[in-house]
Scaffold this motif. Structure first.
Motif, short mmCIF file in Angstrom:
data_model
loop_
_atom_site.label_atom_id
_atom_site.label_comp_id
_atom_site.label_asym_id
_atom_site.label_seq_id
_atom_site.Cartn_x
_atom_site.Cartn_y
_atom_site.Cartn_z
N LEU A 1 0.89 -1.16 0.00
CA LEU A 1 0.00 0.00 0.00
C LEU A 1 0.93 1.21 0.00
O LEU A 1 1.67 1.42 0.95
N VAL A 2 0.93 1.95 -1.09
CA VAL A 2 1.86 3.07 -1.21
C VAL A 2 1.06 4.37 -1.13
O VAL A 2 0.06 4.53 -1.82
N THR A 3 1.50 5.27 -0.26
CA THR A 3 0.78 6.52 -0.06
C THR A 3 1.53 7.69 -0.69
O THR A 3 2.74 7.78 -0.59
N VAL A 4 0.80 8.55 -1.37
CA VAL A 4 1.38 9.81 -1.84
C VAL A 4 0.51 10.92 -1.30
O VAL A 4 -0.69 10.93 -1.52
N ASN A 5 1.13 11.85 -0.61
CA ASN A 5 0.38 13.00 -0.15
C ASN A 5 0.48 14.10 -1.19
O ASN A 5 1.51 14.75 -1.33
N LEU A 6 -0.59 14.29 -1.94
CA LEU A 6 -0.53 15.23 -3.05
C LEU A 6 -0.46 16.67 -2.55
O LEU A 6 -0.01 17.56 -3.26
N GLY A 7 -0.91 16.88 -1.33
CA GLY A 7 -0.83 18.23 -0.77
C GLY A 7 0.62 18.61 -0.51
O GLY A 7 0.97 19.79 -0.50
N GLY A 8 1.47 17.65 -0.32
CA GLY A 8 2.85 17.94 0.04
C GLY A 8 3.81 17.90 -1.13
O GLY A 8 5.02 18.06 -0.96
N LEU A 9 3.29 17.68 -2.33
CA LEU A 9 4.20 17.59 -3.50
C LEU A 9 4.31 18.93 -4.20
O LEU A 9 3.31 19.53 -4.57
N SER A 10 5.52 19.38 -4.42
CA SER A 10 5.66 20.63 -5.15
C SER A 10 5.49 20.33 -6.64
O SER A 10 5.70 19.21 -7.10
N GLU A 11 5.10 21.36 -7.37
CA GLU A 11 4.83 21.24 -8.81
C GLU A 11 5.95 20.48 -9.52
O GLU A 11 5.70 19.59 -10.32
N GLY A 12 7.17 20.86 -9.17
CA GLY A 12 8.32 20.35 -9.90
C GLY A 12 8.53 18.86 -9.78
O GLY A 12 9.02 18.21 -10.71
N VAL A 13 8.17 18.28 -8.64
CA VAL A 13 8.51 16.87 -8.44
C VAL A 13 7.34 15.93 -8.69
O VAL A 13 7.50 14.72 -8.65
N PHE A 14 6.16 16.50 -8.94
CA PHE A 14 4.96 15.68 -9.04
C PHE A 14 5.12 14.49 -10.00
O PHE A 14 4.93 13.34 -9.63
N GLU A 15 5.53 14.81 -11.23
CA GLU A 15 5.57 13.75 -12.24
C GLU A 15 6.57 12.67 -11.90
O GLU A 15 6.30 11.49 -12.02
N SER A 16 7.76 13.11 -11.48
CA SER A 16 8.79 12.12 -11.21
C SER A 16 8.44 11.29 -9.98
O SER A 16 8.73 10.10 -9.90
N GLU A 17 7.79 11.91 -9.00
CA GLU A 17 7.37 11.19 -7.80
C GLU A 17 6.36 10.09 -8.16
O GLU A 17 6.46 8.96 -7.70
N LEU A 18 5.41 10.43 -8.98
CA LEU A 18 4.36 9.46 -9.33
C LEU A 18 4.81 8.44 -10.37
O LEU A 18 4.50 7.26 -10.27
N PHE A 19 5.53 8.92 -11.36
CA PHE A 19 5.81 8.04 -12.49
C PHE A 19 7.28 7.65 -12.62
O PHE A 19 7.63 6.84 -13.47
N GLY A 20 8.14 8.24 -11.79
CA GLY A 20 9.56 7.92 -11.87
C GLY A 20 10.24 8.70 -12.98
O GLY A 20 9.60 9.43 -13.74
N HIS A 21 11.54 8.58 -13.07
CA HIS A 21 12.26 9.21 -14.18
C HIS A 21 13.47 8.37 -14.55
O HIS A 21 13.83 7.44 -13.82
#
Ligand SMILES: Nc1ncnc2c1ncn2[C@@H]1O[C@H](COP(=O)(O)OP(=O)(O)OP(=O)(O)O)[C@@H](O)[C@H]1O
Ligand SMILES: [Mg+2]
Length: 456
Positions: free
Chosen positions: A208-228
């Motif tokens: 069960l993986v949690t992402v707090n979208l309130g705490g993600l800055s614009e810049g890291v959103f994509e890489s956090e969710l989808f990797g790079h």
């Protein structure tokens, strides 16, 4: 215990011929192994029940009959059921390849033929010891993980009528693959409900993986969710796995979903619609197998109406919606929750407190709880820390209308604040005085003096 003497590896030798045992002992000792020898199948079983060996080197023929290998084969099956992770190497007579094959089929890892070649025997043993250790370590880790997971199994207290629809939805859609949106005020237990939904699903053994979208800055959103991939942008020094991949086969919990900036909503919508995504900087398409649970304390329909949240995305997220009522609407649960938190904190802070006095109970039941279950949790933690007696009192709870926890600290005397901080720090340091002293910026003896003064 396993692994205590990692340097000296222990080999159990099983053979009924003393000269063979002696020859093996000498050879293995000269290679730095510890050995023990037994001469019957019964003694093998007893030995491996009593202690751990890195490998068992065993003959297949014992006194009952000396050629068929049947005794040894039966023994192998018994060993398998006792400890499937113990590597077994069997010794067979020259030319009896069928028996060797049958032994492997019954779980032996390798075989040598007698008379053996020293170098070959040593290589086989070394390999099996290494493989066995790796396997056992893996199994231990897996068991530990399972335990950890079980410990974290959420405890959802919900006896009140207002919570019955919630329980009903959890049991009905929990095991399904439906995406669930959990709504409710701050501190109503959205996180616990997400954990429960995951725990009752077929995906429970997966992450069960949690992402707090309130705490993600614009810049890291994509890489956090989808990797790079390496080189995708200046800071991308290595490939990185995103949360979607981490949750593969399991559940992805998107907390504070209403905080997802409109700019990023199409990207999330696409993966929900098609299951496809790419790591940032890569053109390789991945397929996601995750169930999405999301939560928000905002009125998300309102966000849609004012064009801050896409209707089509909401439609993908809220296949089922669970609404958590505020605590003030489920007062029947307050006492149960309070007892639960009391037990938890009393144990954590090693305090002997058995309950609440009458005034405290009354206060718990009548307070408005704007911060819901979390506020109750915190109030009881504070009370446990403040309490001098066996029962928590109303004033220990520090509940004054309109006041939050940080301001309540200002209402305490200096001594109270000191005692409060010391207890909290000690608990954080698991009772380790040296570490607590360091954290508090005190010398050990200064901390001891205070512990004595406050009777802690
Ligand atoms: N029904 C419940 N039974 C037991 N514990 C609960 C229950 N509801 C909430 N809690 C506990 O209360 C605390 C707050 O709950 P949680 O974090 O799930 O709330 P939340 O709705 O996600 O809050 P936020 O909106 O601030 O993220 C947690 O420690 C949680 O374990
Ligand atoms: Mg939460």
């Amino acid at each position: 215990m396993r692994g205590q003497e990692s340097s000296s590896q222990r080999i159990l030798i099983a053979d009924d011929q003393p000269d063979i045992v002696e020859a093996l002992r000498l050879l293995l000792k000269s290679e730095g192994y510890k050995t023990e020898a037994v001469t019957s199948p019964a003694a093998v079983l007893k030995a491996i029940e009593d202690r751990d060996y890195d490998v068992l080197l065993m003959d297949l023929n014992y006194t009952r009959d000396t050629t068929s290998g049947q005794e040894g084969l039966d023994l192998l099956s018994r060993i398998q059921s006792l400890d499937g992770s113990l590597p077994v190497v069997v010794m067979t007579a020259w030319g009896s390849v069928e028996v060797a094959v049958e032994a492997i089929r019954r779980g032996a890892r390798d075989f040598v033929q007698k008379p053996w070649e020293n170098a070959r025997l040593l290589t086989i043993l070394k390999t099996q010891i290494e493989l066995g250790r790796a396997l056992r370590k893996g199994q231990r880790l897996e068991a530990e993980n399972r335990l950890l997971r079980d410990e974290r199994l959420p405890r959802l207290i919900a006896q009140s009528p207002a919570m019955q629809p919630v329980l009903e939805i959890i049991s009905r859609v929990g095991p399904s693959e439906a995406n669930v949106l959990i709504t409710g005020e701050n501190g109503t237990g959205k996180g616990v409900v997400a954990q429960t939904l995951h725990a009752v699903s077929d995906r429970a053994t997966k992450p069960l993986v949690t992402v707090n979208l309130g705490g993600l800055s614009e810049g890291v959103f994509e890489s956090e969710l989808f990797g790079h991939v390496k080189g995708a942008f200046t800071d991308a020094k290595i490939d990185r796995v995103g949360r979607f991949e981490m949750a593969e086969g399991g559940t992805l919990f998107l907390d504070e979903i209403a905080n997802l900036p409109p700019k990023h909503q199409p990207k999330l919508l696409r993966v929900l619609e098609t299951g496809e995504f790419e790591r940032v900087g890569s053109s390789k398409t991945h397929r996601a197998n995750v169930r999405i649970i999301s939560a928000t304390n905002a009125d998300i329909q309102d966000e849609v109406n004012s064009s801050r949240f896409r209707q089509d995305l909401l439609f993908r997220l809220n296949t089922v919606e669970v609404h958590l009522p505020p605590l003030r609407d489920r007062r029947e649960d307050i006492q149960l929750l309070a007892n639960h938190f009391l037990r938890q904190h009393a144990q954590r802070y090693r305090k002997n407190i058995s309950g609440f006095d009458t005034a405290a109970t009354k206060l718990l039941l009548t307070h408005g709880w704007p911060g819901n279950v979390r506020e109750l949790d915190h109030a009881i933690e504070r009370a446990v820390l403040m309490s001098q007696g066996e029962l928590l009192q109303a004033r220990d709870l520090g509940l004054q209308a309109g006041r939050d926890a940080s301001r309540r600290l200002e209402d305490m005397s200096l001594e109270e604040v000191e005692s409060f901080l010391i207890q909290k720090t000690l608990a954080q340091c698991d009772g380790n005085v040296s570490r607590a002293a360091e954290k508090l910026g005190l010398s050990r003896s200064a901390l001891y003096r205070r512990l004595q003064r406050f009777g802690l």
